[in-house]
Scaffold this motif. Structure first.
Motif, mmCIF file in Angstrom:
data_model
loop_
_atom_site.group_PDB
_atom_site.id
_atom_site.type_symbol
_atom_site.label_atom_id
_atom_site.label_comp_id
_atom_site.label_asym_id
_atom_site.label_seq_id
_atom_site.Cartn_x
_atom_site.Cartn_y
_atom_site.Cartn_z
ATOM 1 N N PRO A 68 39.648 28.293 37.671
ATOM 2 C CA PRO A 68 38.556 29.347 38.163
ATOM 3 C C PRO A 68 37.789 29.777 36.895
ATOM 4 N N HIS A 69 36.870 30.384 37.415
ATOM 5 C CA HIS A 69 35.670 30.728 36.266
ATOM 6 C C HIS A 69 35.740 32.148 35.569
ATOM 7 N N SER A 70 36.594 32.950 36.157
ATOM 8 C CA SER A 70 36.653 34.441 35.459
ATOM 9 C C SER A 70 38.106 34.513 35.169
ATOM 10 N N ASP A 71 38.392 35.565 33.988
ATOM 11 C CA ASP A 71 39.665 35.936 33.517
ATOM 12 C C ASP A 71 40.580 36.436 34.582
ATOM 13 N N TRP A 72 40.087 37.229 35.324
ATOM 14 C CA TRP A 72 41.220 37.782 36.501
ATOM 15 C C TRP A 72 42.004 36.796 37.228
ATOM 16 N N PHE A 73 41.421 35.830 37.688
ATOM 17 C CA PHE A 73 42.101 34.691 38.326
ATOM 18 C C PHE A 73 43.167 34.446 37.544
ATOM 19 N N TRP A 74 43.325 34.186 36.145
ATOM 20 C CA TRP A 74 44.381 33.689 35.585
ATOM 21 C C TRP A 74 45.499 34.984 35.224
ATOM 22 N N LYS A 77 48.077 37.197 36.632
ATOM 23 C CA LYS A 77 48.884 37.383 38.104
ATOM 24 C C LYS A 77 48.719 38.786 38.490
ATOM 25 N N GLU A 78 48.933 39.713 37.915
ATOM 26 C CA GLU A 78 48.917 41.175 38.148
ATOM 27 C C GLU A 78 47.610 41.733 38.859
ATOM 28 N N LEU A 79 46.501 40.890 38.538
ATOM 29 C CA LEU A 79 45.105 41.251 39.244
ATOM 30 C C LEU A 79 44.764 40.316 40.439
ATOM 31 N N SER A 80 45.602 39.046 40.454
ATOM 32 C CA SER A 80 45.260 38.195 41.382
ATOM 33 C C SER A 80 46.117 37.847 42.497
ATOM 34 N N GLY A 81 47.586 37.988 42.194
ATOM 35 C CA GLY A 81 48.590 37.923 43.138
ATOM 36 C C GLY A 81 49.156 36.694 43.009
ATOM 37 N N GLY A 82 48.873 35.850 42.121
ATOM 38 C CA GLY A 82 49.394 34.513 42.029
ATOM 39 C C GLY A 82 48.609 33.618 41.227
ATOM 40 N N GLY A 83 48.613 32.300 41.209
ATOM 41 C CA GLY A 83 47.872 31.140 40.882
ATOM 42 C C GLY A 83 47.136 30.603 41.860
ATOM 43 N N ALA A 84 47.277 29.105 41.755
ATOM 44 C CA ALA A 84 46.453 28.278 42.623
ATOM 45 C C ALA A 84 46.637 28.262 44.126
ATOM 46 N N ILE A 85 47.927 28.819 44.406
ATOM 47 C CA ILE A 85 48.473 28.817 45.859
ATOM 48 C C ILE A 85 47.474 30.175 46.456
ATOM 49 N N VAL A 86 47.367 31.233 45.728
ATOM 50 C CA VAL A 86 46.694 32.480 46.368
ATOM 51 C C VAL A 86 45.474 32.242 46.301
ATOM 52 N N ASP A 87 44.868 31.408 45.373
ATOM 53 C CA ASP A 87 43.290 31.249 45.044
ATOM 54 C C ASP A 87 42.724 30.224 46.153
ATOM 55 N N MET A 88 43.388 29.113 46.215
ATOM 56 C CA MET A 88 42.905 28.085 46.999
ATOM 57 C C MET A 88 43.645 27.460 48.068
ATOM 58 N N VAL A 123 33.019 42.774 50.644
ATOM 59 C CA VAL A 123 33.957 42.883 49.532
ATOM 60 C C VAL A 123 34.143 41.246 48.713
ATOM 61 N N GLY A 124 33.256 41.384 47.889
ATOM 62 C CA GLY A 124 33.441 40.329 46.935
ATOM 63 C C GLY A 124 33.930 40.356 45.739
ATOM 64 N N LEU A 125 34.957 41.040 45.597
ATOM 65 C CA LEU A 125 35.768 41.653 44.219
ATOM 66 C C LEU A 125 37.148 41.003 44.040
ATOM 67 N N PRO A 126 37.520 41.189 42.863
ATOM 68 C CA PRO A 126 38.710 40.532 42.537
ATOM 69 C C PRO A 126 39.792 40.979 43.522
ATOM 70 N N ASN A 127 40.954 40.187 43.563
ATOM 71 C CA ASN A 127 41.853 40.513 44.639
ATOM 72 C C ASN A 127 42.544 41.728 44.491
ATOM 73 N N HIS A 128 42.866 42.484 43.398
ATOM 74 C CA HIS A 128 43.537 43.676 43.160
ATOM 75 C C HIS A 128 42.794 44.725 43.771
#
Length: 391
Positions: A152-158, A160-171, A65-70
């Protein structure tokens, strides 16, 4: 392979170049043309935009699984239902309860599960962990991990509804798990305090955060994450113990520096901001980021019937810590970490006492002074009085 973005590319390069016997049978992306192009580039026989069809393909025994978080939960539940082994990228889920649901699903299905947390598998980290576990640092008191770059390099990271958060959840997920490994996964994380804010970008999620995670034995894990840092990607770890220290620099100032006034004409390294001036190229990008050792561990463990170093349980604990970080950032207070399914141990706090110097004293510190004499700082066990001895 679910996902044909940057992470899918790094994963594919790692899988095809090293063990040799692993084959990617089908790649799935949100767009048919993207999947087909990716399949052609890497010699993958089939491609699709249908996630369920890819997972249920009869030639597939493992789903990556290498998909967006949601989309992680959907993919994992489908794969568990199909009885396939599952390897999921970080963070495991959008939040702790969702991660627990995914953990319970794979355990109920009895399938192999691995948490693809690459930064605990870098060659430098693995060597430092081996030394730490042999006692080279004594008791680990403080593990500080930093990951910063320009975003990040893709729009979904930015979003919140798709990623779950910002820099904390990402890194922060990377940094938290690095600290857990050095402090000890069996030691319970109990509370966090966290500052998070949006300093630069017009987004709802945080683009900068600093947090402290306190563990039951008194150790502290510190993370520093930012999407506002200029100059490339900065990956550093510092681990301090009672008897030693480790400093790790994974991406910048690592011995490969190049200056060019005209540019090298293309990609330099992940999150590099340009190709002129002083550059920090990376000789082996996927190796330096831990992808190779990570997949070696996953598939070798699968072959042997063992658990890998990182499982869905680890991802669940990390998600639970992240949830508490967001609570703390909002409340401006220390917040408890709710790991409802804790499988580690409990700490006997007496084991964290000072070192004995003799029957009467604890040792606080000893240091060789400029004149060559040894100064020893002591604490009387009965009176608590601090004194010094010069030898």
């Amino acid at each position: 392979m679910l996902g044909a973005g940057l992470i899918g590319r790094f994963y594919t390069m790692s899988l095809l170049n090293f063990r040799g016997k692993d084959e990617i049978k089908i790649v799935c992306a949100s767009r048919e043309e993207q999947a087909a192009k990716f399949a052609q580039e890497f010699g993958i026989p089939r491609s699709t935009s249908d996630m369920a069809a890819a997972i249920q393909d009869p030639e597939v025994d493992t789903v990556i699984v290498g998909l967006p978080n949601h989309l992680h939960k959907k993919a994992v539940l489908l794969a568990a239902e199909a009885g396939k082994a599952i390897l999921c990228t970080k963070p495991l889920a959008m939040n702790g309860p969702e991660a627990l649901e995914m953990l319970e699903a794979v355990e109920k299905a009895g399938v192999f599960h691995g948490y693809l947390e690459d930064l605990v598998y870098t060659p430098k980290t693995l060597k430092a962990l081996a030394a730490t576990r042999k006692g080279a640092l004594g008791k680990v008191l403080w593990a500080r991990s930093r990951e910063t770059h320009g975003g990040p390099h893709s729009d979904w990271f930015w979003t919140k509804e798709l990623s779950g958060g910002g820099a904390i959840v990402d890194m922060g997920c990377h940094c938290i798990e690095i600290a857990r490994n050095f402090i000890g996964k069996g030691i319970r994380p109990v509370e966090v305090t966290c500052w998070a804010d949006t300093q630069v970008h017009p987004i709802d999620a945080e683009d900068h955060a600093v947090g402290l995670v306190r563990y039951e034995n008194g150790s502290i894990g510190q993370f520093e994450v930012s999407w506002t840092f200029r100059g490339g990607m900065d990956l550093r770890d510092e681990i301090a113990g009672t008897d030693g220290t480790v400093w790790l620099n994974h991406w910048m100032r690592t011995g490969f520096e190049m200056f060019t006034g005209i540019g090298q004409g293309g990609y330099v390294a992940e999150k590099a901001e340009g190709d002129t001036g002083w550059l920090f190229p990376v000789g082996d990008e996927i190796g330096s980021l831990g992808y190779v050792e990570m997949f070696m561990d996953m598939f070798n463990s699968m072959d042997k019937g063992n658990k890998p170093m990182e499982t869905f349980y680890d991802g669940y604990v990390v998600n639970s810590i992240i949830d508490a970080c967001y609570k703390a950032a909002a409340s401006k207070k220390w917040e408890n970490i709710e790991v409802t399914d804790w499988r580690g141990g409990s700490v006997n706090m007496e084991e964290t006492a000072l070192k004995d110097y003799d029957d009467q004293h604890f040792l606080i510190k000893e240091e060789t002074m400029p004149e060559g004499k040894l100064k020893v700082i002591l604490k009387d066990k009965k009176t608590g009085k601090i004194s010094q001895l010069i030898k």
